[in-house]
Design an enzyme around this catalytic site. Structure first.
Site, short mmCIF file in Angstrom:
data_model
loop_
_atom_site.label_atom_id
_atom_site.label_comp_id
_atom_site.label_asym_id
_atom_site.label_seq_id
_atom_site.Cartn_x
_atom_site.Cartn_y
_atom_site.Cartn_z
CG ASN A 1 98.51 14.07 72.94
OD1 ASN A 1 98.43 12.97 73.46
ND2 ASN A 1 98.04 15.15 73.51
CB THR B 1 74.01 13.14 56.83
OG1 THR B 1 72.61 12.94 57.05
CG2 THR B 1 74.26 13.38 55.35
N GLY C 1 91.90 13.29 60.32
CA GLY C 1 92.53 13.89 59.15
C GLY C 1 93.34 15.15 59.40
CG HIS C 2 92.55 18.05 62.73
ND1 HIS C 2 93.15 18.91 63.61
CD2 HIS C 2 91.89 17.15 63.47
CE1 HIS C 2 92.86 18.52 64.85
NE2 HIS C 2 92.08 17.45 64.78
CB CYS D 1 93.30 26.60 81.49
SG CYS D 1 94.21 27.94 82.17
N GLY E 1 88.97 12.38 65.81
CA GLY E 1 89.59 11.49 66.79
C GLY E 1 88.79 11.37 68.07
CB THR E 2 87.06 13.84 70.19
OG1 THR E 2 88.22 14.67 70.28
CG2 THR E 2 86.31 13.86 71.51
CD GLN F 1 99.49 14.17 67.83
OE1 GLN F 1 100.43 14.54 67.10
NE2 GLN F 1 98.49 14.99 68.14
C1 LIG Z 1 96.34 11.58 70.56
C2 LIG Z 1 95.10 12.31 70.19
N1 LIG Z 1 93.93 11.68 70.25
C3 LIG Z 1 92.78 12.29 69.92
C4 LIG Z 1 92.75 13.60 69.51
C5 LIG Z 1 91.45 14.24 69.15
O1 LIG Z 1 91.26 14.28 67.76
P1 LIG Z 1 90.23 15.33 67.12
O2 LIG Z 1 90.84 16.68 67.27
O3 LIG Z 1 90.11 14.89 65.69
O4 LIG Z 1 88.94 15.17 67.84
C6 LIG Z 1 93.96 14.31 69.44
C7 LIG Z 1 93.96 15.73 69.07
O5 LIG Z 1 94.80 16.50 69.48
C8 LIG Z 1 95.16 13.65 69.79
O6 LIG Z 1 96.34 14.27 69.74
#
Ligand SMILES: Cc1ncc(COP(=O)(O)O)c(C=O)c1O
Length: 410
Positions: free
Chosen positions: A177, A263, A226-227, A353, A85-86, A205
């Site tokens: 989230n 890759t 995916g996670h 933090c 996601g990031t 989410q």
């Molecule tokens: C709303 C949201 N966006 C992006 C992310 C980031 O995803 P990833 O952990 O796959 O980088 C998260 C992870 O907590 C999330 O909750």
């Protein structure tokens, strides 16, 4: 511990975490995904290689792409695999901003500079927007949410109307989230579209808990990972509507239609797709089950701590079924988290933090909460391994933990 043992360990509750109420952070891998990944890890071949082994790996990737596309209402050609996601959020926000500017400069027109995002985005979006404002010519514009964490279309319409031609991009998460607020994404995307502005949504989410259709949403770009629904950490995707071409963040071998070099991780991608397919097959049933568990969790927490405040929308379609989020007045969220952890209950605070000092949650602040209430918050999130026993364990522990946290804060 070898990699496969490590992955297997993640699929079972660990011995020192009896009650796992942090599925929004990451959820255990589904056994089907774990089996697919384990099998694929034993195979050789770079999906970009032309020989037989490479072509086999490529088939795995392309079949996975089709599965992901089907689950999320997209065409296979619209799926760009990323490391999660990031990365997908960074590519969407920075890449679409750069593409809009480049297109304007190509026409010798004034380049749009404004990036509109809600103040409750995940840091992957929030900090990408900040970065553009700090390092490029972008102007950040934070869209307001109401006290339950929802952005109203009228607020977006107002922000666009200030200078429609000056808006480079709108980005609004599908569901938050921290407090689980579901946004009216389809209406918001339509507003952006009417004004010719690309619209990105972070559906990380929402993807495992709500019926999420990329085509149905009208978004130009959508992030999934995916996670959060039983796949491995490190595999996600940015869905890009036909013709939407962000400027790449990563340069290299030109994989993924030159948008995302690197890759392709065939084992993780296969497991991501298997998890998505399994999740989609039971999503509605699972959402109903989690919604009931969540309602019970809320009732038990409020019975044990009557002055706890439920943050976010009321239980119902406006809230993720697996999310419950409270402020416990008079407590520091991290102290409470550690007290619960000592009893084998894992949950999360929204606050980051910084230099060892707990920061109030930016989400609660944006919803109008004061700093003390924002710092006093905890999220409990449910997922596919959650049981009524987990909820009862929290219900039995929370009252005493809050009393102790309050004494410590005095
Ligand atoms: C709303 C949201 N966006 C992006 C992310 C980031 O995803 P990833 O952990 O796959 O980088 C998260 C992870 O907590 C999330 O909750």
């Amino acid at each position: 511990m070898g990699y496969i043992d490590y992955v297997s360990a993640r699929s079972r509750p660990s011995e020192d975490c009896v009650v796992y109420l942090d599925h929004a952070a990451t959820t255990p891998m589904l056994p089907e995904a774990l089996a697919a990944m384990t099998e694929e890890l034993g195979q050789l071949g770079n999906p970009s290689s032309l020989h037989n082994a490479g072509r086999r790996a490529r088939r795995v990737v392309e079949e996975s792409r089709e599965q992901i596309a089907e689950v999320f209402g997209a065409r296979p050609s619209e799926v760009i695999f990323t490391s999660g996601g990031t990365e997908a959020d960074n590519l969407a926000v920075k890449g679409l901003y750069w593409a809009r500017r480049a297109a304007a400069l190509g026409r010798s027109a004034a380049a749009p500079r404004r990036v509109l995002a809600t103040a409750i985005e995940h840091h992957a979006v929030l900090d990408s927007v900040h970065w553009l404002a700090g390092h490029e010519d972008a102007a950040e514009h934070w869209l307001p949410v109401d006290e339950t964490g929802v952005l109203h279309p009228a607020a977006l319409a107002e922000a666009i109307a200030e200078d429609p031609d000056g808006v480079a991009l709108v980005t609004v998460m599908w569901a938050n989230n921290e407090v689980g607020a579901v946004q009216p994404v389809t209406e918001l995307a339509a507003l952006a579209r009417e004004n010719g502005i690309p619209f990105h949504t972070d559906a990380v989410q929402a993807a495992g808990q709500l019926p999420v259709s990329f085509a149905g949403s009208g978004a130009d770009a959508m992030t999934v990972t995916g996670h959060k629904f039983g796949g491995p950490v490190g595999a996600g995707a940015l869905l890009l509507a036909r013709g939407v071409q962000p400027v790449p963040v990563l340069h290299g071998g030109g994989q993924e239609s030159e948008v995302r070099s690197g890759t392709l991780d065939a084992p993780a991608i296969r497991a991501f797709a298997v998890a998505a397919a399994v999740m989609a097959g039971r999503r509605d049933e699972e959402a109903a089950r989690l919604g009931k568990l969540r309602d019970d969790l809320i009732a038990q927490v409020l019975a044990a701590v009557p002055d706890a405040i439920l943050n976010g929308p009321p239980a119902g379609p406006g809230r993720l079924p697996g999310n419950a989020h409270f402020s416990f007045p008079g407590c520091e969220g991290d102290a409470l988290l550690m007290l619960l952890d000592a009893k084998g209950i894992a949950c999360s605070t929204g606050s980051a933090c910084t230099a060892g000092v707990a920061q109030p949650s930016h989400v609660l602040l944006a919803m109008g909460a004061d700093e003390a209430r924002s710092r006093a918050s905890l999220r409990f999130s449910l997922g596919h391994t959650s049981t009524p026993g987990d909820v009862d364990a929290l219900g039995a522990a929370i009252g005493e933990a809050v009393q102790r946290a309050r004494r410590a804060a005095r």
